[in-house]
Design an enzyme around this catalytic site. Structure first.
Site, PDB file in Angstrom:
ATOM      1  N   CYS A  54       0.858  -1.115   0.074  1.00 29.90           N
ATOM      2  CA  CYS A  54       0.166  -0.132   0.048  1.00 29.90           C
ATOM      3  C   CYS A  54       0.710   1.290   0.198  1.00 29.90           C
ATOM      4  O   CYS A  54       0.498   2.513  -0.158  1.00 29.90           O
ATOM      5  CB  CYS A  54      -0.908  -0.100   1.195  1.00 29.90           C
ATOM      6  SG  CYS A  54      -2.027  -1.298   1.319  1.00 29.90           S
ATOM      7  N   HIS A  87      -2.555   7.099   4.766  1.00 28.35           N
ATOM      8  CA  HIS A  87      -3.118   5.954   3.920  1.00 28.35           C
ATOM      9  C   HIS A  87      -4.470   5.528   4.723  1.00 28.35           C
ATOM     10  O   HIS A  87      -4.604   5.382   5.940  1.00 28.35           O
ATOM     11  CB  HIS A  87      -2.145   4.725   4.172  1.00 28.35           C
ATOM     12  CG  HIS A  87      -2.695   3.531   3.425  1.00 28.35           C
ATOM     13  ND1 HIS A  87      -3.218   3.268   2.455  1.00 28.35           N
ATOM     14  CD2 HIS A  87      -2.734   2.136   4.090  1.00 28.35           C
ATOM     15  CE1 HIS A  87      -3.596   2.196   2.294  1.00 28.35           C
ATOM     16  NE2 HIS A  87      -3.579   1.393   3.032  1.00 28.35           N
ATOM     17  N   ASN A 144     -10.032   0.332   2.065  1.00 26.07           N
ATOM     18  CA  ASN A 144      -8.562   0.449   1.738  1.00 26.07           C
ATOM     19  C   ASN A 144      -8.099   0.165   0.329  1.00 26.07           C
ATOM     20  O   ASN A 144      -8.554  -1.265  -0.142  1.00 26.07           O
ATOM     21  CB  ASN A 144      -7.717  -0.524   2.616  1.00 26.07           C
ATOM     22  CG  ASN A 144      -6.135  -0.527   2.462  1.00 26.07           C
ATOM     23  OD1 ASN A 144      -5.890   0.179   1.466  1.00 26.07           O
ATOM     24  ND2 ASN A 144      -5.673  -1.154   3.325  1.00 26.07           N
TER      25      ASN A 144
HETATM   26  O1  UT7 Z   1      -2.806  -1.353   4.223  1.00 22.05           O
HETATM   27  C1  UT7 Z   1      -2.524  -2.086   5.300  1.00 22.05           C
HETATM   28  C2  UT7 Z   1      -3.375  -3.040   5.296  1.00 22.05           C
HETATM   29  N1  UT7 Z   1      -4.168  -3.661   6.549  1.00 22.05           N
HETATM   30  C3  UT7 Z   1      -4.611  -2.943   7.520  1.00 22.05           C
HETATM   31  O2  UT7 Z   1      -4.231  -1.582   7.671  1.00 22.05           O
HETATM   32  C4  UT7 Z   1      -5.272  -3.646   8.844  1.00 22.05           C
HETATM   33  C5  UT7 Z   1      -4.711  -3.515  10.149  1.00 22.05           C
HETATM   34  N2  UT7 Z   1      -5.700  -4.006  11.203  1.00 22.05           N
HETATM   35  C6  UT7 Z   1      -6.964  -3.614  11.360  1.00 22.05           C
HETATM   36  O3  UT7 Z   1      -7.416  -2.643  10.888  1.00 22.05           O
HETATM   37  C7  UT7 Z   1      -7.785  -4.415  12.385  1.00 22.05           C
HETATM   38  O4  UT7 Z   1      -6.883  -5.365  13.195  1.00 22.05           O
HETATM   39  C8  UT7 Z   1      -9.081  -5.179  12.013  1.00 22.05           C
HETATM   40  C9  UT7 Z   1      -9.886  -4.331  11.390  1.00 22.05           C
HETATM   41  C10 UT7 Z   1      -8.182  -6.077  10.748  1.00 22.05           C
HETATM   42  C11 UT7 Z   1      -9.545  -6.185  13.181  1.00 22.05           C
HETATM   43  O5  UT7 Z   1      -9.797  -5.137  14.130  1.00 22.05           O
HETATM   44  P1  UT7 Z   1      -9.573  -5.854  15.509  1.00 22.05           P
HETATM   45  O6  UT7 Z   1     -10.092  -4.579  16.425  1.00 22.05           O
HETATM   46  O7  UT7 Z   1      -8.073  -5.957  15.579  1.00 22.05           O
HETATM   47  O8  UT7 Z   1     -10.147  -7.092  15.685  1.00 22.05           O
HETATM   48  P2  UT7 Z   1      -9.685  -8.623  16.105  1.00 22.05           P
HETATM   49  O9  UT7 Z   1      -8.769  -8.932  14.898  1.00 22.05           O
HETATM   50  O10 UT7 Z   1      -8.885  -8.497  17.281  1.00 22.05           O
HETATM   51  O11 UT7 Z   1     -10.824  -9.423  16.220  1.00 22.05           O
HETATM   52  C12 UT7 Z   1     -11.874  -9.139  17.064  1.00 22.05           C
HETATM   53  C13 UT7 Z   1     -13.034 -10.166  16.734  1.00 22.05           C
HETATM   54  C14 UT7 Z   1     -12.518 -11.658  16.803  1.00 22.05           C
HETATM   55  O12 UT7 Z   1     -13.656 -12.448  17.325  1.00 22.05           O
HETATM   56  P3  UT7 Z   1     -13.029 -13.065  18.729  1.00 22.05           P
HETATM   57  O13 UT7 Z   1     -11.575 -13.788  18.811  1.00 22.05           O
HETATM   58  O14 UT7 Z   1     -12.818 -11.561  19.535  1.00 22.05           O
HETATM   59  O15 UT7 Z   1     -14.162 -13.705  19.149  1.00 22.05           O
HETATM   60  C15 UT7 Z   1     -12.446 -11.633  15.319  1.00 22.05           C
HETATM   61  O16 UT7 Z   1     -12.933 -13.079  14.914  1.00 22.05           O
HETATM   62  O17 UT7 Z   1     -13.834  -9.862  15.602  1.00 22.05           O
HETATM   63  C16 UT7 Z   1     -13.805 -10.812  14.841  1.00 22.05           C
HETATM   64  N3  UT7 Z   1     -13.939 -10.498  13.589  1.00 22.05           N
HETATM   65  C17 UT7 Z   1     -14.933 -10.225  12.894  1.00 22.05           C
HETATM   66  N4  UT7 Z   1     -16.217 -10.249  13.388  1.00 22.05           N
HETATM   67  C18 UT7 Z   1     -17.333  -9.537  12.449  1.00 22.05           C
HETATM   68  C19 UT7 Z   1     -13.002 -10.428  12.633  1.00 22.05           C
HETATM   69  N5  UT7 Z   1     -13.259  -9.897  11.546  1.00 22.05           N
HETATM   70  C20 UT7 Z   1     -14.562  -9.714  11.408  1.00 22.05           C
HETATM   71  C21 UT7 Z   1     -15.650  -9.286  10.548  1.00 22.05           C
HETATM   72  N6  UT7 Z   1     -16.956  -9.256  10.885  1.00 22.05           N
HETATM   73  N7  UT7 Z   1     -15.205  -9.031   9.537  1.00 22.05           N
END
Ligand code: UT7
Length: 332
Positions: free
Chosen positions: A119, A252, A282
């Protein structure tokens, strides 16, 4: 890499973007995977994104963006002698998308190549074009940033599917009589590469043919919040500027939480920060030029405005660029 500009003034004289027509809402995604509009909005700030049609590839969306940038600059395509296309989703590995674009646009004297830096690709490409222009190797460059990530996502994986969208932008770069780029800070850490990768996409294809984007979201989140602040502080200090000097902050557009964190930590008011992740998700290499265009549409890119752009992404890579915006400042 960290440096301030010492050579001739090089600026952006034209800007153009293009996104696919199809809008994909969070509610529609919730019918495909186990997610919800509420989760996506709360955790990412994204409300909707654009997705390319079945038969649309990168150059299909990059071409209108490039044409718009050339028209905006008033530069005939044939005058471009350098075309860099930052993307992780070229039409194919070769011929390069930049070569295809140069041909379609009519640029017989242009050197053209694709640049792969996740990115951060667009910021890397700005720096490369700056170097070629400042050294006199190039006189007029077109930098394209765009991605069609919908084609390389696993549409069963909610952890990546909801984050990305498709879009492209382009800028014309040439000598300007005032303002222009002040400097760049670029970096890469392959040690963190395992947190955001595309298996099966290169000569390791034998290990995992036809893979899709994989991401360790929490690790990338930690990296992003740290590096967005670090990179911006580095470039500001290198160029003898402070956060208070920044008029427009273009981070970004990966996640509204990352943007808010970085702006807060840097001390940049949200009023100076450009946010459009809610509408596009994104878009990887398209993210910064799309945000630049929105900033201009909102009247924020006045002559002399100090614009800070910071990208980060797969690699892991990051990069910042500082530019004093020029309107009608083409050097004669
Ligand atoms: O250009 C660079 C590209 N990437 C990025 O910038 C991504 C950087 N990371 C992020 O933006 C965040 O980490 C995410 C948006 C991807 C995830 O947010 P988070 O607050 O870190 O969530 P998490 O991964 O800690 O997951 C929390 C919960 C999990 O469930 P449990 O284990 O707490 O029961 C996930 O399984 O949310 C669940 N989860 C979802 N639930 C509904 C993960 N994805 C989803 C979803 N819908 N799409």
């Amino acid at each position: 890499m960290l440096g301030s500009a010492t050579g001739p003034r090089i600026g952006i004289t034209g800007l153009g973007t293009h996104v696919p027509e199809r809008v994909l809402t969070n509610d529609e995604l919730a019918r495909i995977v186990d997610t919800s509009d509420e989760w996506i909005r709360e955790r990412t700030g994204i409300r909707e994104r654009r997705v390319a049609a079945e038969e649309e590839a990168l150059t299909d969306i990059a071409l209108p963006a490039a044409r718009a940038a050339l028209a905006d600059a008033g530069v005939p395509a044939a005058e471009i002698d350098l075309l860099i296309c930052a993307t992780v989703t070229p039409d194919m590995m070769f011929p390069t998308s930049s070569a295809l674009l140069a041909d379609a646009l009519g640029m017989p004297k242009a050197a053209a190549y694709d640049l792969l830096a996740g990115c951060t690709g667009f910021v890397y490409a700005l720096a490369q074009a700056y170097g070629m222009l400042a050294s006199g190797l190039s006189r007029c460059a077109l930098v394209v940033g765009g991605d069609v990530l919908s084609k390389i996502l696993d549409w069963d994986d909610r952890s990546t599917l909801v984050l990305f969208g498709d879009g492209a932008g382009a800028v014309v770069m040439e000598a300007v009589d005032h303002g222009g780029f002040l400097g760049f800070e670029l970096g890469a850490d392959g040690g963190g590469g395992e947190h955001l990768w595309l298996p099966g996409s290169g000569s390791r294809r034998f290990e995992n043919p036809n893979g899709y984007v994989k991401m360790n979201g929490r690790e990338v989140f930690k990296f992003a919040t740290r590096i967005m602040v670090y990179s911006a502080e580095q470039i500001l200090s290198e160029c003898g500027k402070t956060v208070a000097d920044v008029d427009v902050y273009i981070p970004h557009q990966a996640n509204k939480r990352i943007i808010d964190y970085a702006a807060d930590k840097l001390g940049i008011p949200l009023g100076k920060t450009v946010v459009n992740v809610d509408r596009y998700g994104n878009t990887s290499s398209g993210s910064i030029p799309l945000a630049l265009t929105d900033a201009r549409a909102e009247g924020r890119l006045r002559d002399g405005a100090l614009v800070l752009m910071t990208g980060m992404g797969a690699g892991l890579t990051w990069g910042s660029s500082l530019i004093e915006w020029t309107t009608n400042g083409r050097a004669t």
